[in-house]
Write an enzyme that holds these catalytic residues in place. Structure first.
Site, PDB file in Angstrom:
ATOM      1  N   GLU A 140      -4.433   4.588  -1.034  1.00  0.00           N
ATOM      2  CA  GLU A 140      -3.033   4.386  -0.597  1.00  0.00           C
ATOM      3  C   GLU A 140      -2.077   4.035  -1.731  1.00  0.00           C
ATOM      4  OE1 GLU A 140      -3.272   1.453   2.539  1.00  0.00           O
ATOM      5  OE2 GLU A 140      -4.431   2.766   3.838  1.00  0.00           O
ATOM      6  N   ASP A 186      -5.672   8.569   1.370  1.00  0.00           N
ATOM      7  CA  ASP A 186      -4.360   8.090   1.833  1.00  0.00           C
ATOM      8  C   ASP A 186      -4.106   8.516   3.285  1.00  0.00           C
ATOM      9  OD1 ASP A 186      -1.834   6.830   1.732  1.00  0.00           O
ATOM     10  OD2 ASP A 186      -1.465   7.556  -0.303  1.00  0.00           O
ATOM     11  N   GLU A 256     -11.147   8.663   7.937  1.00  0.00           N
ATOM     12  CA  GLU A 256     -10.954   7.504   8.827  1.00  0.00           C
ATOM     13  C   GLU A 256     -10.398   7.941  10.182  1.00  0.00           C
ATOM     14  OE1 GLU A 256      -8.761   4.313   6.936  1.00  0.00           O
ATOM     15  OE2 GLU A 256      -9.696   4.678   4.991  1.00  0.00           O
TER      16      GLU A 256
HETATM   17  C1  XIL Z   1      -9.145  -1.785   8.217  1.00  0.00           C
HETATM   18  C2  XIL Z   1     -10.374  -2.339   8.942  1.00  0.00           C
HETATM   19  O1  XIL Z   1     -10.761  -1.423   9.931  1.00  0.00           O
HETATM   20  C3  XIL Z   1     -10.072  -3.687   9.557  1.00  0.00           C
HETATM   21  O2  XIL Z   1     -11.262  -4.253  10.072  1.00  0.00           O
HETATM   22  C4  XIL Z   1      -9.464  -4.615   8.517  1.00  0.00           C
HETATM   23  O3  XIL Z   1      -9.089  -5.822   9.143  1.00  0.00           O
HETATM   24  C5  XIL Z   1      -8.260  -3.979   7.875  1.00  0.00           C
HETATM   25  O4  XIL Z   1      -8.626  -2.730   7.317  1.00  0.00           O
HETATM   26  N1  XIL Z   1      -6.849   2.185   5.987  1.00  0.00           N
HETATM   27  C6  XIL Z   1      -7.975   1.875   5.256  1.00  0.00           C
HETATM   28  C7  XIL Z   1      -8.998   0.979   5.852  1.00  0.00           C
HETATM   29  O5  XIL Z   1      -8.171   2.431   4.177  1.00  0.00           O
HETATM   30  O6  XIL Z   1      -9.663   0.217   4.880  1.00  0.00           O
HETATM   31  C8  XIL Z   1      -8.422   0.084   6.896  1.00  0.00           C
HETATM   32  O7  XIL Z   1      -9.494  -0.632   7.517  1.00  0.00           O
HETATM   33  C9  XIL Z   1      -7.643   0.891   7.906  1.00  0.00           C
HETATM   34  C10 XIL Z   1      -6.503   1.612   7.255  1.00  0.00           C
END
Ligand code: XIL
Length: 347
Positions: A140, A186, A256
């Protein structure tokens, strides 16, 4: 269609990892440490996933809790689970503006920041060297609303080191683990619309700059935190982005994936169908690009989704963003992923 909801419940759910393997696609999800102690969950994860990623356990605050102390225990648990079940492991992440340990803000200066970053990466990527499929080296780094002409996020790392922090991170990762695929990860690269057009442009500018500067990088991670609404996107901007990424000779991982259904009305079945429709449509579109080599959802079951974490919602309604429900039963989204993989061209 692989099957109907009811037909497959009788026949037993298909295994996404097998469906993926037939097409040269890795498939899996983010996992947290406590989930590894739940036998019904681990059976599901072992059956379904060919790749896993730590939801939090490799982030700075977890793995580097004090300046001179690293804590690999939880991430090592996941590594051994993955090894035991023939799964690959993604590393997430080595450099981000969130989830930093408190000591960092107190200690980091312009003078020592590059050394802190290099040392962290040497230790962490070094610890897992040869055993991580791909590392999200920088996470990011782009945020166009911060107003910089280069689109870079005005993060602590940028404030301390300028854009050089990016090259420092990737070079350190490449030295520590020459075999892993170095990834830039990202969000908001996927949806239609002018804001995401700006984001895509800025990410491409960053990737092109990295190529020009000979900063080692192999792949791009599309986080793919999607939001369901009444209309499906055209994905026109995403297709253009992926075509440009192919020209830069980079692989693509969906890292993700989840679908936020908080804007949908209707009962659970209707919401689940709309979520599944977006899963199917999104994956069908991205699988048209041979550069896309892996798909990971951010969690496997609605029970464990970060979108359902305490404090994230003000009402009682639980979101249903993932392929399995809170009772670990496959949902329409699961069959949508299976269908999209079966229909995907092999790579
Ligand atoms: C999130 C986790 O899922 C949560 O448990 C934590 O509290 C915050 O982070 N983008 C990312 C991830 O790259 O690392 C994030 O994960 C979600 C958004």
């Amino acid at each position: 269609m692989v099957g109907t909801k009811y037909g497959l419940a009788q026949a037993g759910a298909p295994k996404l990892r097998d469906a993926g393997q037939r097409k040269g696609l890795l498939v899996g999800s983010a996992v947290s440490n406590s989930q590894l102690r739940q036998p019904t969950f681990t059976k599901l994860l072992a059956d379904q996933a060919s790749i896993v990623v730590a939801e939090n356990d490799m982030k700075w605050e977890m793995i580097h809790p004090e300046p001179d102390r690293f804590d690999f225990a939880r991430a090592d648990d996941l590594l051994s689970f993955a090894a035991q079940h023939g799964q690959k492991l993604r590393g997430h992440n080595l450099c981000w503006h969130n989830q930093m340990p408190p000591w960092f803000a107190q200690l980091a200066t312009r003078e020592n920041a590059a050394d802190l970053l290099r040392r962290h990466i040497a230790e962490v990527a070094g610890h897992f060297a040869g055993r991580v499929h791909s590392w999200d080296v920088v996470n990011e780094a782009v945020n166009v609303t911060d107003g910089r002409p280069d689109g870079l996020r005005n993060s602590k790392w940028l404030q301390l080191l300028g854009p050089d922090y990016i090259g420092i991170a990737y070079r350190a990762a490449s030295t520590a683990d020459p075999k892993t695929l170095l990834t830039y990860n990202d969000y908001e690269i996927e949806p239609d619309g002018p804001n995401c057009d700006e984001k895509r442009k800025a990410v491409l500018r960053l990737l092109t700059w990295m190529r020009d500067e000979k900063i080692p990088i192999h792949s791009v991670g599309l986080q793919s935190h999607l939001r369901a609404s009444t209309k499906l996107p055209s994905w026109a901007g995403l297709h253009q982005f992926l075509a440009a990424v192919e020209k830069l000779d980079l692989d693509v991982f969906v890292t993700e994936l989840d679908v936020n259904d908080s804007e949908l009305t209707g009962d659970v079945d209707e919401r689940d169908e709309a979520v599944a429709k977006l899963y199917r449509d999104y994956l069908t579109n991205v699988f048209q690009h041979a550069s896309v080599k892996a798909v990971l959802t951010w969690g496997l079951t609605d029970r464990d989704s970060w979108l359902n974490a305490p404090g994230r919602r003000h009402d009682e309604r639980r979101l249903r963003p993932l392929p399995f429900d809170a009772a670990l039963k496959p949902k329409p989204a699961f069959y949508a992923i299976a269908d999209a993989m079966s229909a995907a061209p092999a790579r």
